[in-house]
Design a protein around this motif. Structure first.
Motif, PDB file in Angstrom:
ATOM      1  N   GLU A 167      63.958 -35.106  58.270  1.00  0.00           N
ATOM      2  CA  GLU A 167      63.311 -33.801  58.360  1.00  0.00           C
ATOM      3  C   GLU A 167      62.517 -33.539  57.089  1.00  0.00           C
ATOM      4  O   GLU A 167      63.029 -33.699  55.980  1.00  0.00           O
ATOM      5  N   ILE A 168      61.265 -33.171  57.255  1.00  0.00           N
ATOM      6  CA  ILE A 168      60.452 -32.766  56.111  1.00  0.00           C
ATOM      7  C   ILE A 168      60.596 -31.251  55.969  1.00  0.00           C
ATOM      8  O   ILE A 168      60.149 -30.488  56.822  1.00  0.00           O
ATOM      9  N   VAL A 169      61.260 -30.831  54.899  1.00  0.00           N
ATOM     10  CA  VAL A 169      61.517 -29.410  54.682  1.00  0.00           C
ATOM     11  C   VAL A 169      60.365 -28.826  53.869  1.00  0.00           C
ATOM     12  O   VAL A 169      60.183 -29.151  52.691  1.00  0.00           O
ATOM     13  N   ASP A 170      59.589 -27.960  54.517  1.00  0.00           N
ATOM     14  CA  ASP A 170      58.472 -27.302  53.859  1.00  0.00           C
ATOM     15  C   ASP A 170      58.775 -25.814  53.682  1.00  0.00           C
ATOM     16  O   ASP A 170      59.912 -25.369  53.908  1.00  0.00           O
ATOM     17  N   ILE A 171      57.786 -25.058  53.260  1.00  0.00           N
ATOM     18  CA  ILE A 171      57.997 -23.631  53.002  1.00  0.00           C
ATOM     19  C   ILE A 171      58.513 -22.908  54.241  1.00  0.00           C
ATOM     20  O   ILE A 171      59.449 -22.093  54.159  1.00  0.00           O
ATOM     21  N   GLU A 172      57.927 -23.202  55.390  1.00  0.00           N
ATOM     22  CA  GLU A 172      58.331 -22.534  56.626  1.00  0.00           C
ATOM     23  C   GLU A 172      59.786 -22.859  56.972  1.00  0.00           C
ATOM     24  O   GLU A 172      60.539 -21.987  57.438  1.00  0.00           O
ATOM     25  N   VAL A 208      63.906 -16.026  53.385  1.00  0.00           N
ATOM     26  CA  VAL A 208      63.099 -15.661  52.217  1.00  0.00           C
ATOM     27  C   VAL A 208      62.294 -16.885  51.794  1.00  0.00           C
ATOM     28  O   VAL A 208      62.645 -18.016  52.140  1.00  0.00           O
ATOM     29  N   PRO A 209      61.220 -16.708  51.035  1.00  0.00           N
ATOM     30  CA  PRO A 209      60.450 -17.858  50.555  1.00  0.00           C
ATOM     31  C   PRO A 209      61.249 -18.658  49.531  1.00  0.00           C
ATOM     32  O   PRO A 209      62.241 -18.161  48.974  1.00  0.00           O
ATOM     33  N   PRO A 210      60.841 -19.900  49.247  1.00  0.00           N
ATOM     34  CA  PRO A 210      61.608 -20.761  48.339  1.00  0.00           C
ATOM     35  C   PRO A 210      61.950 -20.150  46.995  1.00  0.00           C
ATOM     36  O   PRO A 210      63.064 -20.337  46.485  1.00  0.00           O
ATOM     37  N   GLU A 211      61.022 -19.410  46.400  1.00  0.00           N
ATOM     38  CA  GLU A 211      61.276 -18.856  45.067  1.00  0.00           C
ATOM     39  C   GLU A 211      62.373 -17.788  45.074  1.00  0.00           C
ATOM     40  O   GLU A 211      62.879 -17.403  44.011  1.00  0.00           O
ATOM     41  N   LYS A 212      62.764 -17.318  46.261  1.00  0.00           N
ATOM     42  CA  LYS A 212      63.825 -16.311  46.366  1.00  0.00           C
ATOM     43  C   LYS A 212      65.178 -16.920  46.750  1.00  0.00           C
ATOM     44  O   LYS A 212      66.180 -16.207  46.836  1.00  0.00           O
ATOM     45  N   VAL A 213      65.213 -18.230  46.964  1.00  0.00           N
ATOM     46  CA  VAL A 213      66.459 -18.882  47.378  1.00  0.00           C
ATOM     47  C   VAL A 213      67.554 -18.681  46.333  1.00  0.00           C
ATOM     48  O   VAL A 213      68.723 -18.452  46.660  1.00  0.00           O
TER      49      VAL A 213
END
Length: 329
Positions: A162-167, A175-180
């Motif tokens: 699986e290619i894990v992208d922003i979506e 939440v977006p990556p920077e909020k993980v």
């Protein structure tokens, strides 16, 4: 249009651990009665990356046994983890021998986890416009995902990648990556003994971060939390929330002396690999050692190759284990 330059950073301990547990019901043994499951799974997956993806740059990154800044900040960090199985521990050194014979760079640094080293290399590559793939299933890496940095996540059955992208991150965490790191700071991580706020899980944490954006802003508006019980949990465990955020945040400023441009595979040492694979009873793999050459024309996104491992795989960050120190590279 030219294809993007690509860097693959392999989380060595994580892939070894998953490979070991892929065969836990029927471990692979050589003629000496030694468990070779982790080595076999690791080599199979490495071959897949080399042959299917033809990376421009590649490295395998390992943890060391030295304490990190996280242990200094919180002495109970990872304290609940059980000892790594002896027959997995013994395979790590063999895996490093194999990687060395493949002439693929190995990177590790005392005082930092592999996560931090990988994160720093990926961000350095991102600033240079290089597309990075973080080869791991560790959810903590989702905080690093951008348009230029993605996860190359092995499937649980070994049947896909699986290619894990922003979506994908947003689907997982809301939440977006920077909020993980904000979500992880509230919920903690039991596998690493990161406390979080006791009694606060994803269903509670995600809406809070969606509304307030960060743990800092959440506490600035703590009086606006209407649920009395939740507000009390947050107020009582404020220090734990901020500590947990610190513990789950991947350091992307590790003082590495390595330029990611130098992380390239050369043609493998076939004679050494033939000897190693013979000792491991991996004779069939000798015929499948990819010869490294200039990357071929390819699609910008990695392919999803055919499976090599069919057993169930577990997640390194949900199983108990420990690491050992290997000399700095």
């Amino acid at each position: 249009m030219s294809k993007p330059e690509r860097l693959f950073l392999i989380d060595g301990n994580a892939i070894a651990y998953r490979s070991y547990y892929a065969f836990i019901q029927r471990p692979l043994m050589n003629a000496k009665g030694e468990n070779t499951s982790a080595v076999y799974g690791f080599v199979t997956f490495l071959n897949r990356i080399l042959s299917q993806e033809s990376p421009d740059h590649i490295a395998v990154v390992f943890d060391t046994a030295a304490p990190t800044f996280r242990h200094k900040a919180y002495k109970e960090y990872k304290a609940t983890r059980q000892k790594m199985p002896d027959d997995l521990f013994s395979q790590l050194a063999v895996i490093k021998e194999v990687v060395t014979a493949y002439r693929i760079p190995i990177v590790e640094m005392d005082g930092y986890e592999a996560d931090d080293v990988i994160g720093t290399l990926a961000k350095n590559a991102e600033r240079a416009g290089v597309l990075s793939f973080l080869v791991t299933a560790d959810k903590d890496f989702m905080q690093l995902v951008t348009n230029k940095t993605k996860m190359y996540k092995p499937g649980r059955q070994g049947t896909d990648v699986e290619i894990v992208d922003i979506e994908a991150v947003e689907r997982k965490f809301g939440v977006p990556p920077e909020k993980v790191i904000e979500v992880l700071g509230l919920i903690g991580d039991s596998s690493d003994n990161v406390p979080g706020v006791p009694g606060v899980g994803e269903k509670t944490a995600i809406p809070l971060i969606q509304k307030y954006g960060s743990i800092e802003n959440l506490y600035k508006h703590i009086t606006a939390i209407e649920q009395k019980g939740l507000r009390q949990k947050l107020e009582t465990n404020k220090d734990l929330a901020f500590l947990s955020k610190e513990l789950v945040t991947i350091d992307i400023k590790v003082p590495l002396s390595i330029d990611f441009h130098s992380l390239k595979a050369a043609d493998p040492d076939f004679q050494r690999l033939k000897t190693l694979f013979g000792e491991l009873d991996f004779r069939s793999l000798i015929q499948h050692i990819p010869k490294v050459s200039a990357p071929k024309a390819r699609q910008p996104e990695p392919s999803e190759p055919e499976p090599e491992i069919e057993a169930d795989l577990t997640d390194v960050h949900h199983d108990k284990h420990s690491y050992t120190l290997i000399t700095d590279q």
